[in-house]
Design an enzyme around this catalytic site. Structure first.
Site: not given
Ligand code: LMR
Length: 332
Positions: A156, A184
């Site tokens: 990310d 996530h």
């Protein structure tokens, strides 16, 4: 001597997973003396192939037969777990829970038995649930050290760095550090663009940028059109995080990267747990020889827009975390 294990249970379709590129990157690391690969198929071949590369790490490959898992994990210093199946278009990471939860639980049980002091890096999705599963299993076995358990959310950050650089006309790499915190998966991924030095995201680009970071994984799943999810960028991200842990173990200072950790068990974590009401949250962690030396609080001074994103992230995380914990206590 540093022994690293890449354990990839159930990667029947090896070319569709991140295991091969990640194993190649780990083989290149000067911080690893022995690299043990574990999977249900193909590991002896991949290990032999890698072993011809003239870098330090000795490579071994294990299969489940004859307790290969235990042999692979035995006395490992660091265990990287990308195990499980990838998504197909239309699926969320949570749709992988039914298969991947049991796989991760089984692998952590082996780790608890034969490598109780290892750093454990969990990549397997859904990370928001598999990390709580790992924590509960390690607690039940009496070997839980929260400073050494990490959910890898680095992809990310990598995506956010790339996308922000595109918008801001900057170079990626050392020029840009974009903290991405929370979890996530989808709305649990919380990019904090207000904390990027020297960059202001224009209002008309903000929502689309947040969405692209939160759903970057889906962008890849869609583009691969049924052939899995991110493998190469995930391998890079997994390696980037693993290497930071290894460098910290070797004594390097100043290493900080967000990771999904058990807040009550790490120095500084209580403050973020109090602010969010959840026990697992990805925060920038300062790494040292014992793992997390300090969890930084990234939430002070965030903007109103980020506060709204934070609320959505917390609400999604609560369910994901609870699902992982109850899987261990009330197995299906
Ligand atoms: C990613 O972020 O690309 C990975 O978590 C894989 C996925 O399913 O999206």
């Amino acid at each position: 001597m540093v022994k690293a294990v890449l354990d990839s249970f159930r990667s029947q379709e090896l070319t569709r997973t991140n295991r091969q590129p990640l194993s190649l990157l780990l083989k290149l690391s000067p911080y690893i003396d022995e690299l043990a690969l574990y999977d249900v198929v193909n590991t002896p071949g991949v290990a032999t192939d890698l072993s011809h590369i003239s870098t330090t790490a000795k490579v071994t490959g294990y299969l489940p037969k004859e307790e290969g898992g235990k042999a692979a994990f035995k006395d490992a210093d660091i265990i990287v777990i990308p195990a499980g199946i990838p998504r197909k278009p239309g699926m969320t990471r949570d749709d992988l829970f039914n298969i991947n939860a049991g796989i991760v639980k089984g692998l952590i049980e082996i780790a608890a038995e034969v490598a109780p002091k290892a750093f454990i890096l969990v990549i397997s999705n859904p990370v928001n649930s598999t990390v709580p599963i790992a924590a509960e299993v390690l607690k039940a076995k009496g070997v839980f050290d929260a400073q050494k358990l990490f959910g890898v959310t680095t992809l990310d950050i990598v995506r956010a760095e790339t996308f922000v650089a595109e918008i801001a006309g900057k170079k990626t790499g050392s020029e840009l550090t974009v903290p991405v915190v929370g979890g996530h998966s989808g709305e649990t991924i919380l990019p904090l663009f207000s904390k990027v030095d020297g960059v202001t995201i224009p209002d008309d680009k903000y929502d689309a940028l947040v969405n692209r970071v939160q759903f970057g994984g889906d962008e890849v799943v869609k583009a691969k059109d049924g052939a899995g999810s991110a493998t190469l960028s995930m391998a890079y991200a997994g390696f980037r995080f693993a290497e930071k842990v290894l460098k910290a173990v070797a004594g390097e200072k100043g290493l900080v990267e967000p990771s999904f950790v058990y807040l009550p068990g790490v120095p500084g974590g209580a403050e973020v747990a109090k602010a969010t009401g959840v026990d697992f949250f990805s925060v920038p962690v300062e790494l040292g020889p014992n793992g997390v030396e300090k969890a930084q609080n990234p939430l002070t001074g965030i903007t109103d827009k980020e506060k709204t994103l934070l609320e959505a992230a917390i609400s999604g995380l609560k369910g994901n975390i609870e699902k992982g914990i109850s899987f261990v206590h009330n197995p299906p």
